[in-house]
Design a protein around this motif. Structure first.
Motif, short mmCIF file in Angstrom:
data_model
loop_
_atom_site.label_atom_id
_atom_site.label_comp_id
_atom_site.label_asym_id
_atom_site.label_seq_id
_atom_site.Cartn_x
_atom_site.Cartn_y
_atom_site.Cartn_z
N GLU A 38 0.83 -1.22 0.00
CA GLU A 38 0.00 0.00 0.00
C GLU A 38 0.86 1.27 0.00
O GLU A 38 0.36 2.38 -0.15
N PRO A 41 3.34 4.41 -4.78
CA PRO A 41 2.60 5.55 -5.33
C PRO A 41 2.05 5.24 -6.72
O PRO A 41 2.41 5.89 -7.71
N SER A 42 1.19 4.24 -6.81
CA SER A 42 0.77 3.71 -8.11
C SER A 42 0.11 4.75 -9.01
O SER A 42 0.41 4.83 -10.22
N GLU A 43 -0.80 5.56 -8.43
CA GLU A 43 -1.52 6.53 -9.26
C GLU A 43 -0.57 7.55 -9.86
O GLU A 43 -0.63 7.87 -11.05
N ASP A 44 0.35 8.08 -9.02
CA ASP A 44 1.32 9.07 -9.50
C ASP A 44 2.18 8.46 -10.60
O ASP A 44 2.49 9.10 -11.60
N ALA A 46 1.46 5.93 -12.57
CA ALA A 46 0.67 5.71 -13.79
C ALA A 46 0.62 7.00 -14.62
O ALA A 46 0.82 6.98 -15.84
N GLN A 47 0.40 8.10 -13.93
CA GLN A 47 0.33 9.40 -14.60
C GLN A 47 1.67 9.76 -15.23
O GLN A 47 1.75 10.17 -16.40
N TYR A 276 9.67 11.00 -10.76
CA TYR A 276 9.06 10.97 -9.42
C TYR A 276 9.94 11.70 -8.41
O TYR A 276 9.44 12.43 -7.55
N HIS A 285 6.27 11.49 0.45
CA HIS A 285 6.08 10.04 0.31
C HIS A 285 6.96 9.29 1.32
O HIS A 285 6.48 8.39 2.02
#
Ligand code: PLP
Length: 390
Positions: A38, A41-44, A46-47, A276, A285
């Motif tokens: 968890e 930072p998957s969403e970041d 992906a973007q 990132y 993060h």
């Protein structure tokens, strides 16, 4: 089937058996060493990946250069500078995780039967890699402050090693951190005897208490230390990005050998990590991962405080592991079977020792389990230990 002789000492079977067991449904595992899923930072990401591919897909999807993309090498130098390390671009190579940096050290420096000195206990992955290059690994005793330097000097004189492998900060498996004074002494001894240091530092940003201790590499003024850093524990291990910083003659050899291994670390992974690191999100993060792991570490330590008297354990200021020493009469391998039957797993400590032995030790990981699992799993572990003490 006949395999290469170099694999004769690479077994890994005991650990594979452990990991087969911990995959059982309902098992509470303190055995792995993975970051909490968890925390990714998957969403970041992906973007970032979508933007990168849209803007620069034709370069990213093409072959790249072996040393790594220039912008990421600069980012690595900035990170290193924050840790007190001064280096130039020709002293850096991007690697596919610190794992590749460990393997390349052995590939570049070791002939069969050469000796590598390492903390006893040490990182299992490094042991397997060194054995695959037919090196001999000799363990150096540790105390609460990490590798004991007097013992190191004695082993340097006796074994004339190619290099000393050390994880001075939040060591895997022990969780121990070497204080500054000892780092200075270690480097001084290695320099005096002309022995290189391989400093593996993947956990340095995962600090939950105490003050940062600069890496041994920050004390190095003449290329005596190969320094490995990794993005696995602060961004994602699946991206497989790390870096080595060393004397440029060593980096040149790393380059030649890496070329034949994977040509280069995946461009997309390198670009994602670099973007990132510059997204303005990395500090927050890391703070959030540390806050989460601090709570889990404290929960595990609180539980350990309730264990029977003869059970000793480390109190790490960071990283992912707590090292437990049971009373001499107990065997963590025997206990392991009982624990797994009761639904909890760890790694028996003997596997981390180059010379084996120390069957009364074990490693606990606190990053993967939830707080509820830590609570329940530690109660099970305690009751199995209590039963065996009677
Ligand atoms: C001490 C140590 N070095 C290296 C690694 C591997 O790191 P990477 O994912 O960067 O290859 C690990 C991972 O568990 C580790 O504990």
């Amino acid at each position: 089937m006949e395999f290469a002789k170099r694999l004769d000492n690479v077994t890994g079977s005991a650990i594979r058996a452990i990991f087969a067991l911990i995959g059982q449904p309902g098992m509470i595992s303190f055995a792995g060493g993975n970051p909490a899923p968890e925390s990714f930072p998957s969403e970041d990401i992906a973007q970032i990946a979508a933007d990168l591919l849209r803007k620069n897909g034709s370069t990213i999807l093409q072959y790249g250069g072996t040393p790594g993309i220039g912008s990421l090498k600069n980012t690595v130098l900035e990170m290193a500078a924050q840790r007190g390390i001064r280096a130039s671009l020709d002293e850096v190579i991007i690697t596919s995780g610190a794992t590749q940096g460990i393997g390349l050290a052995a590939k570049v420096l070791c002939n069969p039967d050469d000796v590598i000195l390492a903390e006893s206990p040490t990182f299992l992955g490094a042991l397997q890699t060194f054995y695959a290059y037919e090196a001999k690994v000799v363990g150096v005793d540790m105390d609460e402050d990490g590798m004991v330097v007097d013992a190191l000097e004695e082993k340097i004189i006796r074994h004339r090693p190619k290099f000393v492998y050390t994880i001075p900060t939040f060591q895997n498996p022990s969780g121990r951190t070497m204080p500054m004074k000892r780092r200075q002494k270690l480097l001084e001894v290695c320099k005096r005897h002309g022995v290189l240091v391989l400093e593996d530092d993947p956990y340095c940003d995962l600090r939950y208490s105490g003050d940062p201790v600069p890496p041994i590499k920050s004390l190095d003024d003449n290329g005596h230390v190969i320094y490995l850093l990794s993005f696995s524990k602060i961004i994602s291990p699946g991206l497989r990005v790390g870096a080595a910083i060393a004397d440029k003659r060593i980096i040149e050899k790393y380059n030649i050998c890496k070329q034949g291994e994977d040509l280069h670390t995946a461009n997309l992974s390198q670009e994602i990590v670099n973007a990132y690191m510059h997204s303005g999100k990395i500090e927050g993060h890391i703070q959030s991962i540390c806050a989460d792991y601090r709570i889990k570490r404290d929960a595990m330590l609180d539980k350990l405080a309730e264990f029977p008297k003869g059970v000793r354990y480390t109190r790490p200021d960071g990283g992912l592991f707590i090292w437990v020493t049971l009373p001499e009469s107990m065997n963590a391998l025997t206990l392991f079977k009982q624990c797994v039957d009761a639904g909890v797993a760890y790694v028996p400590g003997t596997h981390f020792y180059p010379e084996g032995g120390h069957e009364n030790t074990l490693r606990l990981n606190f990053s993967m389990a939830s707080l509820e699992q830590i609570d329940k799993g530690m109660d099970i572990l305690k009751s199995v230990i209590e039963k065996n003490l009677q």
